[in-house]
Write a protein that holds these residues in place. Structure first.
Motif, PDB file in Angstrom:
ATOM      1  N   ALA A   5       0.839  -1.200   0.000  1.00 54.24           N
ATOM      2  CA  ALA A   5       0.000   0.000   0.000  1.00 54.24           C
ATOM      3  C   ALA A   5       0.877   1.254   0.000  1.00 54.24           C
ATOM      4  O   ALA A   5       0.579   2.237  -0.697  1.00 54.24           O
ATOM      5  N   SER A   6       1.961   1.234   0.778  1.00 52.36           N
ATOM      6  CA  SER A   6       2.867   2.380   0.814  1.00 52.36           C
ATOM      7  C   SER A   6       3.514   2.596  -0.546  1.00 52.36           C
ATOM      8  O   SER A   6       3.644   3.733  -1.024  1.00 52.36           O
ATOM      9  N   LYS A   7       3.888   1.498  -1.166  1.00 54.60           N
ATOM     10  CA  LYS A   7       4.511   1.600  -2.485  1.00 54.60           C
ATOM     11  C   LYS A   7       3.539   2.189  -3.505  1.00 54.60           C
ATOM     12  O   LYS A   7       3.904   3.032  -4.329  1.00 54.60           O
ATOM     13  N   ASP A   8       2.283   1.751  -3.436  1.00 52.91           N
ATOM     14  CA  ASP A   8       1.268   2.273  -4.364  1.00 52.91           C
ATOM     15  C   ASP A   8       1.029   3.763  -4.110  1.00 52.91           C
ATOM     16  O   ASP A   8       0.876   4.551  -5.056  1.00 52.91           O
ATOM     17  N   LYS A   9       0.998   4.168  -2.842  1.00 52.14           N
ATOM     18  CA  LYS A   9       0.798   5.582  -2.524  1.00 52.14           C
ATOM     19  C   LYS A   9       1.939   6.430  -3.071  1.00 52.14           C
ATOM     20  O   LYS A   9       1.726   7.508  -3.631  1.00 52.14           O
ATOM     21  N   PHE A  10       3.162   5.940  -2.898  1.00 53.73           N
ATOM     22  CA  PHE A  10       4.317   6.688  -3.389  1.00 53.73           C
ATOM     23  C   PHE A  10       4.287   6.771  -4.915  1.00 53.73           C
ATOM     24  O   PHE A  10       4.598   7.819  -5.498  1.00 53.73           O
ATOM     25  N   ARG A  11       3.875   5.672  -5.561  1.00 53.73           N
ATOM     26  CA  ARG A  11       3.777   5.669  -7.022  1.00 53.73           C
ATOM     27  C   ARG A  11       2.752   6.708  -7.494  1.00 53.73           C
ATOM     28  O   ARG A  11       2.996   7.443  -8.459  1.00 53.73           O
ATOM     29  N   GLN A  12       1.624   6.759  -6.817  1.00 50.36           N
ATOM     30  CA  GLN A  12       0.591   7.724  -7.190  1.00 50.36           C
ATOM     31  C   GLN A  12       1.075   9.160  -7.006  1.00 50.36           C
ATOM     32  O   GLN A  12       0.805  10.035  -7.837  1.00 50.36           O
ATOM     33  N   SER A  39      11.680   2.087   0.751  1.00 54.66           N
ATOM     34  CA  SER A  39      13.095   1.746   0.770  1.00 54.66           C
ATOM     35  C   SER A  39      13.798   2.453  -0.388  1.00 54.66           C
ATOM     36  O   SER A  39      13.166   2.971  -1.311  1.00 54.66           O
ATOM     37  N   ALA A  40      15.125   2.467  -0.331  1.00 55.48           N
ATOM     38  CA  ALA A  40      15.899   3.093  -1.410  1.00 55.48           C
ATOM     39  C   ALA A  40      15.638   2.393  -2.737  1.00 55.48           C
ATOM     40  O   ALA A  40      15.517   3.047  -3.785  1.00 55.48           O
ATOM     41  N   LYS A  41      15.522   1.091  -2.702  1.00 53.13           N
ATOM     42  CA  LYS A  41      15.257   0.336  -3.936  1.00 53.13           C
ATOM     43  C   LYS A  41      13.924   0.741  -4.544  1.00 53.13           C
ATOM     44  O   LYS A  41      13.806   0.904  -5.766  1.00 53.13           O
ATOM     45  N   GLU A  42      12.913   0.919  -3.710  1.00 49.41           N
ATOM     46  CA  GLU A  42      11.591   1.306  -4.216  1.00 49.41           C
ATOM     47  C   GLU A  42      11.615   2.725  -4.784  1.00 49.41           C
ATOM     48  O   GLU A  42      10.989   3.001  -5.821  1.00 49.41           O
ATOM     49  N   VAL A  43      12.325   3.638  -4.124  1.00 47.90           N
ATOM     50  CA  VAL A  43      12.420   5.008  -4.631  1.00 47.90           C
ATOM     51  C   VAL A  43      13.077   5.017  -6.007  1.00 47.90           C
ATOM     52  O   VAL A  43      12.609   5.680  -6.942  1.00 47.90           O
ATOM     53  N   PHE A  44      14.166   4.266  -6.159  1.00 46.40           N
ATOM     54  CA  PHE A  44      14.864   4.228  -7.448  1.00 46.40           C
ATOM     55  C   PHE A  44      14.030   3.531  -8.516  1.00 46.40           C
ATOM     56  O   PHE A  44      14.116   3.871  -9.696  1.00 46.40           O
ATOM     57  N   GLU A  45      13.235   2.569  -8.093  1.00 47.20           N
ATOM     58  CA  GLU A  45      12.395   1.852  -9.045  1.00 47.20           C
ATOM     59  C   GLU A  45      11.227   2.724  -9.519  1.00 47.20           C
ATOM     60  O   GLU A  45      10.897   2.754 -10.715  1.00 47.20           O
ATOM     61  N   LEU A  46      10.607   3.454  -8.615  1.00 51.86           N
ATOM     62  CA  LEU A  46       9.419   4.234  -8.952  1.00 51.86           C
ATOM     63  C   LEU A  46       9.763   5.558  -9.638  1.00 51.86           C
ATOM     64  O   LEU A  46       8.985   6.066 -10.433  1.00 51.86           O
ATOM     65  N   ILE A  47      10.935   6.128  -9.308  1.00 51.11           N
ATOM     66  CA  ILE A  47      11.381   7.333 -10.018  1.00 51.11           C
ATOM     67  C   ILE A  47      12.393   6.886 -11.068  1.00 51.11           C
ATOM     68  O   ILE A  47      13.602   6.869 -10.839  1.00 51.11           O
ATOM     69  N   SER A  48      11.915   6.502 -12.204  1.00 52.57           N
ATOM     70  CA  SER A  48      12.777   6.006 -13.280  1.00 52.57           C
ATOM     71  C   SER A  48      13.536   7.172 -13.911  1.00 52.57           C
ATOM     72  O   SER A  48      13.145   8.340 -13.752  1.00 52.57           O
ATOM     73  N   VAL A  95      15.156  10.418  -1.938  1.00 50.12           N
ATOM     74  CA  VAL A  95      14.610  11.169  -3.070  1.00 50.12           C
ATOM     75  C   VAL A  95      15.665  12.114  -3.641  1.00 50.12           C
ATOM     76  O   VAL A  95      15.827  12.211  -4.871  1.00 50.12           O
ATOM     77  N   LEU A  96      16.407  12.797  -2.788  1.00 51.21           N
ATOM     78  CA  LEU A  96      17.456  13.692  -3.272  1.00 51.21           C
ATOM     79  C   LEU A  96      18.552  12.919  -4.001  1.00 51.21           C
ATOM     80  O   LEU A  96      19.070  13.368  -5.036  1.00 51.21           O
ATOM     81  N   PRO A 826      21.127   1.811  -9.176  1.00 47.93           N
ATOM     82  CA  PRO A 826      21.766   2.684 -10.181  1.00 47.93           C
ATOM     83  C   PRO A 826      21.626   4.168  -9.876  1.00 47.93           C
ATOM     84  O   PRO A 826      20.641   4.806 -10.243  1.00 47.93           O
ATOM     85  N   ILE A 827      22.620   4.715  -9.196  1.00 47.98           N
ATOM     86  CA  ILE A 827      22.591   6.135  -8.857  1.00 47.98           C
ATOM     87  C   ILE A 827      22.671   6.981 -10.126  1.00 47.98           C
ATOM     88  O   ILE A 827      22.037   8.029 -10.236  1.00 47.98           O
ATOM     89  N   PHE A 828      23.459   6.507 -11.096  1.00 49.12           N
ATOM     90  CA  PHE A 828      23.698   7.294 -12.307  1.00 49.12           C
ATOM     91  C   PHE A 828      23.118   6.563 -13.514  1.00 49.12           C
ATOM     92  O   PHE A 828      23.176   5.334 -13.606  1.00 49.12           O
ATOM     93  N   ASP A 829      22.587   7.340 -14.433  1.00 52.14           N
ATOM     94  CA  ASP A 829      22.054   6.799 -15.676  1.00 52.14           C
ATOM     95  C   ASP A 829      23.034   7.113 -16.804  1.00 52.14           C
ATOM     96  O   ASP A 829      23.465   8.262 -16.956  1.00 52.14           O
ATOM     97  N   GLY A 830      23.388   6.091 -17.577  1.00 51.23           N
ATOM     98  CA  GLY A 830      24.442   6.258 -18.584  1.00 51.23           C
ATOM     99  C   GLY A 830      24.064   7.087 -19.788  1.00 51.23           C
ATOM    100  O   GLY A 830      24.929   7.457 -20.576  1.00 51.23           O
ATOM    101  N   GLN A 831      22.791   7.411 -19.942  1.00 54.44           N
ATOM    102  CA  GLN A 831      22.340   8.077 -21.158  1.00 54.44           C
ATOM    103  C   GLN A 831      22.977   9.451 -21.360  1.00 54.44           C
ATOM    104  O   GLN A 831      23.285   9.838 -22.489  1.00 54.44           O
TER     105      GLN A 831
END
Length: 847
Positions: A5-12, A39-48, A95-96, A826-831
């Protein structure tokens, strides 16, 4: 169920930020966002990466509010470090950490964006709703927990955060006093960096409660140690301590908050739970944020990179950066005090916390980054009126000053340097000890050995006493073995070419010192888990055999390093007391290889390798003849190779060149390629006492100080293949023949052969051609060459000379390693990375 539920709220919430404009005054929305446990993993996953860039490019106002509010809350948590706010602070940190690299894609060193510039470095902050500011509980302990003012610092601890958070709160409450705003408001970029550095030493979050401890009186044994340290400084060429009235004190205060004992801090000075692991996870989170805030170099091309241009890095390494001294010693000691072997019994690493291993790796990466910007450190010993190590205010206030590099340069006690050396040796030895076990995987393998090599290089470059102490008081061969092992194991892997380069740099740096060559005579008795040939000899033999393997069986991209390899051998050759049979044969094989038509006629300057190899032979023959019968015998056996080179003329050269290459337009083994690329690094010629030698006149010294710059392998090696037109292939000329013979010092070897070949032939004739090699070696041992050889030449040592090309290469290599080592999260994106090229491997299943 609650976690989902927390993950869904953050996604929304994140989706809403990218789709609609959210008012900064929408307290319900922002409160809910920061309080959602993720968690850090969820933040990185949801903020692509795509979502983060969309937020930056299309909804910048939302990103601005997000960034400003997160920064304000970190400032507030530093002011009021109560554990009821820690979870919310971690959300802000995560998030930062996620969004900062995407802001820096448009930052100082990239294509600067006006919105990003105003957000990060403008003095006017966007209004923050008062509800988003944490109300600080009233407590008189706050000053003790955060730290009191210290007159020895450039600015009082936490002053920038206090001013910044107060100004933000005033903005949030609707104050319109613009003059007061300009006076108090700090840039958000500075506040983020300073907040992160404060949070790395926040009571109950990343360290225990602490108070300022009283100064200790030096003990008698400390006074004796200081006397020895003064003698060591004199030996390293440093002047006596200069005294000043006041300055920036370089002692960590308070010492109890430093994460590990070692340099700057002794074990009794740590807090009661100084070695506790309970804060490791929080330290890892904040270190990720600091790393993300310092990633400016990734978005600058190597050709345009300026180590002084990033304001984010400048803020991080300034003299007034909060807790900078404690942070340096915490990172440095955490890395070098780590023992991968754990308790010393098989599989004891299974009891090591995974978060602690990650802390060690991140500490090494962050420290490498902080040491890679600004101006070099100041090793000059300076002390204040309290006899504390100090930096003058004038030096500390200069643009480009880096307190981390100065702290590294000022490590000057024998105890601390032994701690550094033991740490480097223990960790680097793990690369082969982890594979050299009876029980599979019984010793944990260290993953951050490349970062360690960068730190070792920084230590050798910044601290003049470290190399002197290692070479005169410690066993430098302990470093040579893992370096040779890493070079040997990485020689065929294109992805590890950078690792071979940095190992070569370290050996080249060390080989410029006489003590290094002398110390390499220590017998080599270890058995490494690799296919190096068995030999009975010294560590000098190990270096020669390893480098021979890299030349004859290494990746083609190592061609630009051939001159470096032979220069290393040349530097140590005057002190090589007894060369093993294996090493002697390998070196003569190299001479045959480089004198073969395929190499010799690959370019105008291809003969420079032969000149260096002949100098190796001359050094051993002239200065270490006794004890080196193996090399002498190997030269006698291959006398025809030397004879052919001595009798070479234009006709023979033209025939050999046409026979090998014919009408070929492309020359694969082109030794001029790196010169054609125009990217070089240099060495300086000195005698064995370190005095500079003036350049030799004429052609003979033409290429003595020119060697290929590592790194741009593809360009430097293949430039002639792609740029040649018909008839452009190298053709020997009479002038080239004269230059060749003037450059190659053949006289000593020729005299040797003129005297010894008849002796060996006579022995073989008396034995009817059946002679054991042992007999020949005994005869050669008894033969004297006194009066038969030319007058001994002066010993020439080629010292590594730093320049901008190698500095840029190290920056690119270091960030490449950091980028690859942070792929799990993945802190950095190679693009958007410009510093190096990022290639994504495509799976066979992908269409």
């Amino acid at each position: 169920m609650g976690q989902n539920a927390s993950k869904d709220k953050f996604r929304q919430s994140v989706h809403a930020l990218t789709e609609v404009d959210v008012s900064p005054d929408d307290a319900d929305f922002w409160d809910e966002l920061w309080k959602i446990p993720c968690s850090a993993k969820e933040v990185f996953e949801l903020i692509s990466p795509d979502l983060a860039r969309k937020l930056r490019d299309e909804r910048f106002d939302n990103l601005s509010t997000l960034f400003t509010q997160a920064t304000a809350q970190l400032c507030q948590i530093v002011e009021t470090p109560y554990n009821i706010y820690f979870d919310q602070a971690l959300n802000c940190v995560r998030v930062l950490t996620r969004v900062l690299p995407f802001l820096l894609e448009k930052g100082d060193l990239a294509d600067c964006d006006a919105n990003v510039e105003h957000l990060c470095w403008g003095t006017g902050a966007n209004p923050i709703p008062p509800e988003s500011i944490l109300e600080p509980p009233k407590d008189n302990l706050i000053d003790v927990l955060v730290g009191s003012d210290d007159e020895r610092s450039v600015t009082s601890k936490g002053s920038s955060l206090r001013k910044g958070s107060e100004a933000m709160i005033k903005a949030a409450s609707g104050s319109n006093d613009e003059e007061d705003d300009d006076e108090n408001q700090e840039p958000l970029a500075l506040l983020v960096v300073h907040a992160a550095m404060h949070m790395l030493f926040l009571p109950q979050f990343t360290c225990d409660f602490y108070e300022e401890e009283p100064e200790e009186e030096p003990r008698r044994d400390d006074k004796e140690q200081k006397r020895k340290d003064r003698e060591m400084k004199a030996e390293a060429g440093l002047l006596t301590d200069r005294m000043i009235d006041n300055g920036v004190c370089l002692l960590p205060r308070p010492t109890s908050i430093v994460w590990a004992a070692g340099c700057g801090v002794k074990t009794p000075q740590l807090g009661y739970e100084g070695n506790t692991r309970k804060y490791d996870e929080n330290r890892v989170e904040v270190l990720r944020l600091l790393l993300a805030a310092c990633c400016d170099p990734l978005f600058s091309s190597a050709d345009e990179y300026n180590p002084l241009a990033s304001r984010w890095l400048a803020v991080s390494v300034a003299a007034d950066a909060p807790n900078a001294i404690c942070l340096f010693y915490s990172l440095f000691n955490s890395v070098l005090s780590y023992d991968p072997a754990g308790l010393g019994v098989p599989y004891s690493s299974a009891f090591t916390s995974e978060s602690h291993v990650k802390l060690v790796e991140l500490s090494a990466q962050v420290l490498c980054v902080l040491l890679d910007c600004g101006l070099p450190g100041i090793p000059e010993p300076v002390r204040n009126d309290k006899n504390e190590p100090t930096v003058d205010f004038d030096e500390a206030s200069k643009a480009g000053f880096n307190i981390f590099r100065t702290l590294l340069a000022r490590i000057d006690s024998a105890r601390e340097m032994k701690f550094c050396f033991d740490g480097f040796v223990r960790l680097l030895k793990n690369v082969y000890e982890s594979k050299n076990t009876y029980l599979p995987n019984s010793v944990a393998k260290l993953g951050c050995f490349q970062e360690l090599l960068v730190l070792l290089w920084k230590m050798l470059e910044e601290n003049p006493m470290f190399m002197t102490h290692v070479l005169t008081e410690l066993d430098v061969s302990e470093l040579v073995v893992p370096i040779c092992f890493l070079m040997h194991q990485s020689r065929r892997d294109p992805a590890q070419i950078g690792l071979v380069h940095i190992c070569t740099f370290v050996l080249l740096k060390l080989s410029g010192e006489r003590s290094f060559g002398v110390n390499l005579n220590k017998p080599f008795t270890k058995r490494l888990p690799c296919d190096l040939p068995l030999f009975s000899g010294s560590h000098a033999d190990l270096i020669a055999i390893t480098l021979h393997k890299l030349i004859v069986n290494g990746a083609y991209k190592l061609v630009p390093l051939y001159s470096c390899f032979i220069t290393i051998i040349c530097n140590i050759s005057p002190y090589w007391r007894s060369m093993s049979l294996v090493a002697a044969v390998k070196l003569v094989n190299l001479f045959e290889l480089f004198s073969s038509p395929k190499f010799l006629y690959s370019g105008e300057n291809a003969h420079r390798h032969l000149a260096l190899l002949l100098e190796v032979f001359n050094n051993v023959i002239q200065y270490q003849y006794t004890g080196n019968q193996h090399l002498v015998y190997a030269i006698v056996r291959r006398k025809d190779s030397f004879g052919r080179l001595g009798s070479l003329n234009l006709h023979k050269a033209t025939v050999q060149c046409n026979k090998v290459y014919g009408d070929h337009e492309n020359v694969r083994f082109d030794q001029d390629a790196e010169k054609a690329a125009g990217k070089q690094f240099s060495t300086t010629e000195v005698d064995e006492h370190g005095r500079a030698i003036s350049k030799r006149k004429g052609k003979k010294g033409k290429d003595r100080s020119v060697m290929p710059k590592p790194g741009d392998d593809d360009d430097s090696v293949n430039s002639n293949e792609t740029g040649r037109s018909e008839g452009d292939r190298f053709i020997p000329t009479e002038q080239w023949i004269r230059e060749l013979k003037a450059t190659l010092p053949l006289e000593t070897v020729t005299r040797l052969l003129q005297h010894l070949v008849p002796v060996v032939d006579d022995l073989c004739a008396r034995k009817n051609g059946v002679v054991d090699e042992v007999e020949i070696l005994e005869v050669l041992k008894d033969v004297t060459m006194v009066g038969l050889l030319p007058v001994p030449h002066a010993i020439v040592i080629r010292k590594y000379q730093p320049n901008q090309y190698t500095a840029i290469w190290f920056t690119a290599f270091m960030w490449g390693v950091i980028f690859l080592r942070n792929q799990k999260l993945p802190i950095f994106d190679g693009q958007a990375i410009e510093l190096f090229q990022v290639s994504v491997a495509v799976n066979d299943d992908d269409e």
